[in-house]
Design a protein around this motif. Sequence first.
Motif, PDB file in Angstrom:
ATOM      1  N   ARG A  41     -10.780  11.235 -10.648  1.00  0.00           N
ATOM      2  CA  ARG A  41      -9.601  11.645 -11.423  1.00  0.00           C
ATOM      3  C   ARG A  41      -8.543  10.547 -11.319  1.00  0.00           C
ATOM      4  O   ARG A  41      -8.362   9.940 -10.266  1.00  0.00           O
ATOM      5  N   ILE A  42      -7.847  10.294 -12.416  1.00  0.00           N
ATOM      6  CA  ILE A  42      -6.760   9.319 -12.422  1.00  0.00           C
ATOM      7  C   ILE A  42      -5.449  10.096 -12.384  1.00  0.00           C
ATOM      8  O   ILE A  42      -5.107  10.789 -13.348  1.00  0.00           O
ATOM      9  N   PRO A  43      -4.725  10.027 -11.269  1.00  0.00           N
ATOM     10  CA  PRO A  43      -3.500  10.813 -11.120  1.00  0.00           C
ATOM     11  C   PRO A  43      -2.486  10.500 -12.220  1.00  0.00           C
ATOM     12  O   PRO A  43      -2.275   9.340 -12.558  1.00  0.00           O
ATOM     13  N   GLY A  44      -1.904  11.540 -12.770  1.00  0.00           N
ATOM     14  CA  GLY A  44      -0.847  11.379 -13.760  1.00  0.00           C
ATOM     15  C   GLY A  44      -1.317  11.190 -15.188  1.00  0.00           C
ATOM     16  O   GLY A  44      -0.493  11.172 -16.099  1.00  0.00           O
ATOM     17  N   ASN A  45      -2.617  11.049 -15.400  1.00  0.00           N
ATOM     18  CA  ASN A  45      -3.097  10.907 -16.777  1.00  0.00           C
ATOM     19  C   ASN A  45      -3.138  12.267 -17.454  1.00  0.00           C
ATOM     20  O   ASN A  45      -3.599  13.245 -16.873  1.00  0.00           O
ATOM     21  N   MET A  54      -3.059  10.633 -23.580  1.00  0.00           N
ATOM     22  CA  MET A  54      -1.782  10.865 -24.270  1.00  0.00           C
ATOM     23  C   MET A  54      -0.614  10.224 -23.509  1.00  0.00           C
ATOM     24  O   MET A  54       0.298   9.692 -24.108  1.00  0.00           O
ATOM     25  N   SER A  55      -0.652  10.320 -22.164  1.00  0.00           N
ATOM     26  CA  SER A  55       0.416   9.738 -21.347  1.00  0.00           C
ATOM     27  C   SER A  55      -0.095   9.560 -19.922  1.00  0.00           C
ATOM     28  O   SER A  55      -1.157  10.061 -19.568  1.00  0.00           O
ATOM     29  N   TYR A  56       0.688   8.848 -19.143  1.00  0.00           N
ATOM     30  CA  TYR A  56       0.341   8.634 -17.744  1.00  0.00           C
ATOM     31  C   TYR A  56       1.622   8.547 -16.929  1.00  0.00           C
ATOM     32  O   TYR A  56       2.708   8.345 -17.468  1.00  0.00           O
ATOM     33  N   ASP A  57       1.484   8.691 -15.640  1.00  0.00           N
ATOM     34  CA  ASP A  57       2.614   8.618 -14.715  1.00  0.00           C
ATOM     35  C   ASP A  57       2.389   7.417 -13.802  1.00  0.00           C
ATOM     36  O   ASP A  57       1.523   7.456 -12.924  1.00  0.00           O
ATOM     37  N   ILE A  58       3.130   6.333 -14.024  1.00  0.00           N
ATOM     38  CA  ILE A  58       2.923   5.109 -13.254  1.00  0.00           C
ATOM     39  C   ILE A  58       3.230   5.320 -11.775  1.00  0.00           C
ATOM     40  O   ILE A  58       2.577   4.719 -10.920  1.00  0.00           O
ATOM     41  N   GLU A  59       4.163   6.185 -11.428  1.00  0.00           N
ATOM     42  CA  GLU A  59       4.463   6.422 -10.010  1.00  0.00           C
ATOM     43  C   GLU A  59       3.257   7.031  -9.296  1.00  0.00           C
ATOM     44  O   GLU A  59       2.886   6.590  -8.195  1.00  0.00           O
ATOM     45  N   PRO A  98       9.749  -1.641 -13.372  1.00  0.00           N
ATOM     46  CA  PRO A  98      10.802  -1.157 -12.456  1.00  0.00           C
ATOM     47  C   PRO A  98      10.303  -0.118 -11.442  1.00  0.00           C
ATOM     48  O   PRO A  98      10.642  -0.198 -10.254  1.00  0.00           O
ATOM     49  N   THR A  99       9.508   0.840 -11.891  1.00  0.00           N
ATOM     50  CA  THR A  99       8.980   1.864 -10.981  1.00  0.00           C
ATOM     51  C   THR A  99       8.014   1.246  -9.986  1.00  0.00           C
ATOM     52  O   THR A  99       8.094   1.475  -8.774  1.00  0.00           O
ATOM     53  N   TYR A 100       7.089   0.453 -10.490  1.00  0.00           N
ATOM     54  CA  TYR A 100       6.116  -0.218  -9.619  1.00  0.00           C
ATOM     55  C   TYR A 100       6.834  -1.092  -8.587  1.00  0.00           C
ATOM     56  O   TYR A 100       6.513  -1.066  -7.399  1.00  0.00           O
ATOM     57  N   ASN A 101       7.819  -1.865  -9.012  1.00  0.00           N
ATOM     58  CA  ASN A 101       8.512  -2.789  -8.116  1.00  0.00           C
ATOM     59  C   ASN A 101       9.257  -2.027  -7.007  1.00  0.00           C
ATOM     60  O   ASN A 101       9.264  -2.451  -5.852  1.00  0.00           O
ATOM     61  N   ARG A 102       9.853  -0.897  -7.354  1.00  0.00           N
ATOM     62  CA  ARG A 102      10.539  -0.065  -6.356  1.00  0.00           C
ATOM     63  C   ARG A 102       9.550   0.468  -5.327  1.00  0.00           C
ATOM     64  O   ARG A 102       9.788   0.394  -4.116  1.00  0.00           O
ATOM     65  N   LEU A 103       8.424   1.002  -5.789  1.00  0.00           N
ATOM     66  CA  LEU A 103       7.412   1.535  -4.876  1.00  0.00           C
ATOM     67  C   LEU A 103       6.778   0.427  -4.040  1.00  0.00           C
ATOM     68  O   LEU A 103       6.520   0.604  -2.849  1.00  0.00           O
ATOM     69  N   ALA A 128      -3.267   2.280 -15.548  1.00  0.00           N
ATOM     70  CA  ALA A 128      -2.130   1.441 -15.905  1.00  0.00           C
ATOM     71  C   ALA A 128      -1.867   0.339 -14.885  1.00  0.00           C
ATOM     72  O   ALA A 128      -1.035  -0.531 -15.125  1.00  0.00           O
ATOM     73  N   ILE A 129      -2.565   0.372 -13.743  1.00  0.00           N
ATOM     74  CA  ILE A 129      -2.336  -0.604 -12.676  1.00  0.00           C
ATOM     75  C   ILE A 129      -3.635  -0.868 -11.931  1.00  0.00           C
ATOM     76  O   ILE A 129      -4.463   0.027 -11.769  1.00  0.00           O
TER      77      ILE A 129
END
Length: 142
Positions: A41-45, A54-59, A98-103, A128-129
């Motif tokens: 499973r890909i979290p946030g997809n 349809m969308s994903y959650d990069i965090e 921005p989200t990736y860099n913060r994490l 996405a990563i």
Amino acid sequence: MSDVVRTQTAPAPVGAYPHARRVGNLLFLSGVGPREPHTNRIPGNVYDVEGRLMSYDIEQQCRQVFANVRAVLEASGARWEDLVDVTVFLTDMSHDFPTYNRLYADYFKGVDACRTTLGITSLPTPIAIELKCIAALPPATN
């Protein structure tokens, strides 16, 4: 000395390659994505009824990919602090950086690994990563 690393604690590679390979005191990780071990499973997809993304959650994907890298390191006898080089691939640099860099700053606090972040158009699965890492290890003892 060269050792191939495969582990059940990280998601299976999506191709014919190992999770990592140790050559001398260096550990080279294959590209690591955010799939969950054992389920893929890909979290946030979020998918539509026909299975299209349809969308994903990069965090969520960042947190999982960091956990997967840690799992491969540990299976290899390495630690997070052994990382010396991290290459990061993002499919939407302008939106996700921005989200990736913060994490990344939180997870890599105290780790002085070199880092390169690239914006790319796609990855082989709907992620996405992806991270490509190198760690420096103490000499192996036999």
